[in-house]
Design a protein around this motif. Structure first.
Motif, PDB file in Angstrom:
ATOM      1  N   HIS A 197      12.248   1.663  -5.281  1.00 34.96           N
ATOM      2  CA  HIS A 197      13.310   1.340  -4.324  1.00 34.96           C
ATOM      3  C   HIS A 197      13.088  -0.059  -3.782  1.00 34.96           C
ATOM      4  O   HIS A 197      11.930  -0.486  -3.591  1.00 34.96           O
ATOM      5  CB  HIS A 197      13.343   2.349  -3.172  1.00 34.96           C
ATOM      6  N   PRO A 198      14.152  -0.784  -3.495  1.00 38.74           N
ATOM      7  CA  PRO A 198      14.019  -2.171  -3.028  1.00 38.74           C
ATOM      8  C   PRO A 198      13.529  -2.243  -1.581  1.00 38.74           C
ATOM      9  O   PRO A 198      13.698  -1.306  -0.797  1.00 38.74           O
ATOM     10  CB  PRO A 198      15.422  -2.722  -3.168  1.00 38.74           C
ATOM     11  N   LYS A 248       0.810  -1.210   0.000  1.00 41.17           N
ATOM     12  CA  LYS A 248       0.000   0.000   0.000  1.00 41.17           C
ATOM     13  C   LYS A 248       0.851   1.272   0.000  1.00 41.17           C
ATOM     14  O   LYS A 248       0.560   2.234  -0.715  1.00 41.17           O
ATOM     15  CB  LYS A 248      -0.916   0.030   1.229  1.00 41.17           C
ATOM     16  N   TYR A 249       1.901   1.306   0.804  1.00 38.82           N
ATOM     17  CA  TYR A 249       2.561   2.568   1.101  1.00 38.82           C
ATOM     18  C   TYR A 249       4.004   2.654   0.610  1.00 38.82           C
ATOM     19  O   TYR A 249       4.613   3.726   0.708  1.00 38.82           O
ATOM     20  CB  TYR A 249       2.546   2.822   2.624  1.00 38.82           C
ATOM     21  N   ALA A 250       4.596   1.550   0.123  1.00 45.45           N
ATOM     22  CA  ALA A 250       6.006   1.573  -0.265  1.00 45.45           C
ATOM     23  C   ALA A 250       6.163   2.023  -1.716  1.00 45.45           C
ATOM     24  O   ALA A 250       5.249   1.909  -2.543  1.00 45.45           O
ATOM     25  CB  ALA A 250       6.633   0.202  -0.062  1.00 45.45           C
ATOM     26  N   GLU A 309      11.843   7.058   4.636  1.00 48.23           N
ATOM     27  CA  GLU A 309      11.939   5.625   4.867  1.00 48.23           C
ATOM     28  C   GLU A 309      11.035   5.204   6.031  1.00 48.23           C
ATOM     29  O   GLU A 309      10.712   5.999   6.913  1.00 48.23           O
ATOM     30  CB  GLU A 309      13.382   5.224   5.164  1.00 48.23           C
ATOM     31  N   PHE A 310      10.684   3.937   5.948  1.00 52.28           N
ATOM     32  CA  PHE A 310       9.900   3.329   7.034  1.00 52.28           C
ATOM     33  C   PHE A 310      10.494   1.954   7.308  1.00 52.28           C
ATOM     34  O   PHE A 310      10.761   1.176   6.371  1.00 52.28           O
ATOM     35  CB  PHE A 310       8.432   3.198   6.646  1.00 52.28           C
ATOM     36  N   HIS A 334      11.298   2.427   1.176  1.00 49.40           N
ATOM     37  CA  HIS A 334      11.062   3.843   0.907  1.00 49.40           C
ATOM     38  C   HIS A 334       9.562   4.090   0.793  1.00 49.40           C
ATOM     39  O   HIS A 334       8.829   3.278   0.214  1.00 49.40           O
ATOM     40  CB  HIS A 334      11.767   4.269  -0.382  1.00 49.40           C
ATOM     41  N   LYS A 335       9.126   5.207   1.317  1.00 53.04           N
ATOM     42  CA  LYS A 335       7.709   5.548   1.261  1.00 53.04           C
ATOM     43  C   LYS A 335       7.370   6.122  -0.105  1.00 53.04           C
ATOM     44  O   LYS A 335       8.152   6.861  -0.705  1.00 53.04           O
ATOM     45  CB  LYS A 335       7.354   6.546   2.351  1.00 53.04           C
TER      46      LYS A 335
END
Length: 459
Positions: free
Chosen positions: A375-376, A369-371, A432-433, A395-396
């Protein structure tokens, strides 16, 4: 939900303490009897003081002695004049006693003393020493032995004594009753304030009688009621959280199941092997959903949480490798690039497989949903002596559209990890998360000893 019936909230045995035994001399009935005795004594003393002692002190005082002597002399002169003018005999004067009692303020008592000789110096000395008065009648003399105040003045002092005693009794009883009413009103005001303004306001009343015991019992009732309300609220909140968590965890595999169903329905698979893979995954997902619903029906509800002990020992590296691969490999079909860790070593984990699959599903769903797909997704593992740490970061994505977010997934992951004895931490930065999952390892020797003890007890 029932609060007081079977299955409802019950207070522990130690939560209610009966009020202490009231000593005998602190009881209200004893206080009332003591006040009644004091009132009677005060009323009687006041009546006697006003009706008896006060007249004696007043009439016998030196200050008023001259005035009384003058009154007596004047009254005796008037009486002598009346007897002389009317030529009353001694018997007529004595017989007029009732009439004089009713009409005169100062009443003289007379008696005949035939042996008294007024010409004898000794008898004259006796008359002077005793302040006797000689009344000359038509047929002889009478000696006044004493006198008394008239009936009106006596009645006034007697009535004043009774009224004074009654007033003193009423004052004492009124003070006691007003004191009781004040305490009752104070208790009533505390109850109203606790009910309408501040439920946490403590109810108390000074003393050790029945009213103080009543206030203690009311305070215990207030505390128990607040405890019941807090427990009911806690259960209600936990129930809501439980329903939301299960709904979220069931919705995630259902979403994937719907996707595979659409692939089969619209025949978007490339070859029969992909079709077989979709069917296998659907069967596996349906099986997991059934296990989740079975756990929901068979669980024991403790403080609003699902508590079922279905943990089992698994080979740590092998289990984590398989679960991470199956849980995150599907992200590659949606354009994500996933880097999985190379897990090595030899250790065991005591975990609930179905709950861990729910954790992976929640994390995978959040990444989808949010990535950002450009980005890997990095998944790394850190092996320590006591724990295994899994770090998942991504990464968001840019917020181009509003995505429904309820904050339930991560909360569910946190609760499930805690139930396994681990810990969960989420870190959100600007771009980032990342999350960190810490799972404790199992000491196989201790676990074997515990299992052996359980088996011996069962035998």
């Amino acid at each position: 939900m029932s609060q007081f019936g079977d299955g409802g909230i019950k207070l522990s045995k130690g939560s209610y303490k009966p009020s202490e035994h009231i000593p005998f001399f602190n009881r209200l009935i004893v206080h009332f009897l003591m006040v009644a005795l004091l009132t009677s004594t005060a009323a009687f003393s006041t009546s006697q003081l006003i009706s008896t002692k006060l007249p004696e002190l007043l009439f016998d005082s030196q200050h008023f002695q001259a005035y009384w002597d003058q009154c007596i002399d004047t009254a005796f002169v008037n009486m002598q004049k009346n007897v002389t003018d009317n030529q009353y005999t001694r018997d007529e004067v004595i017989e007029s006693m009732p009439q004089r009692l009713a009409s005169e303020n100062i009443v003289f008592y007379f008696e005949m003393v035939p042996f008294l000789d007024l010409d004898d110096p000794i008898h004259q000395k006796y008359i002077e020493d005793h302040d006797a008065l000689i009344l000359y009648c038509a047929d002889g003399n009478l000696v006044s032995t004493s006198y008394m105040l008239g009936e009106p003045l006596v009645h006034i002092y007697q009535i004043s004594g009774m009224v004074g005693g009654t007033v003193v009794a009423c004052i004492i009883l009124s003070i006691y009753v007003l004191h009781l009413l004040h305490r009752i009103k104070h208790l009533y005001q505390q109850i109203l304030y606790s009910r309408n303004v501040d439920v946490h306001k403590r109810i108390s009343l000074k003393g050790s009688d029945e009213l103080a015991a009543l206030s203690q019992n009311i305070e215990q009732m207030r505390t128990c009621l607040l405890e019941l309300i807090d427990r009911e609220k806690e259960l209600r909140d936990n129930h809501m959280q439980l329903i939301a968590t299960l709904s979220h965890d069931i919705r995630t595999p259902l979403t994937k199941l719907m996707g595979y169903t659409e692939i089969l329905h619209y025949k978007k698979y490339a070859d029969p092997s992909e079709q077989s893979h979709c069917i296998s995954y659907m069967l596996e997902t349906i099986k997991r959903l059934r296990e989740m619903t079975d756990n929901l029906l068979d669980c024991v509800l403790v403080k609003g949480q699902l508590m079922h002990d279905d943990c089992q020992l698994v080979d740590g590296p092998e289990f984590l490798t398989q679960v991470l691969y199956e849980g995150f490999s599907d992200l590659e079909k949606y354009g994500f690039k996933v880097f999985l860790p190379d897990l090595k070593g030899s250790y065991a984990l005591n975990i609930c497989i179905s709950d861990f699959l729910r954790i992976i599903d929640n994390l995978s769903s959040n990444i989808m949903k949010y990535a950002c797909r450009e980005h890997p997704v990095l998944i790394s593992a850190e092996d320590t002596n006591e724990t295994v740490k899994l770090n998942i970061s991504n990464h968001k994505a840019a917020k181009k559209k509003i995505i429904p977010h309820h904050g339930i997934g991560l909360a569910s992951v946190n609760e499930l990890i805690k139930k396994m004895g681990g810990s969960f931490k989420a870190l959100e930065e600007k771009e980032e998360f990342s999350v960190c999952i810490c799972i404790p390892k199992v000491n196989l020797e201790c676990h074997a000893v515990k299992s052996a003890n359980i088996s011996s007890e069962d035998i």
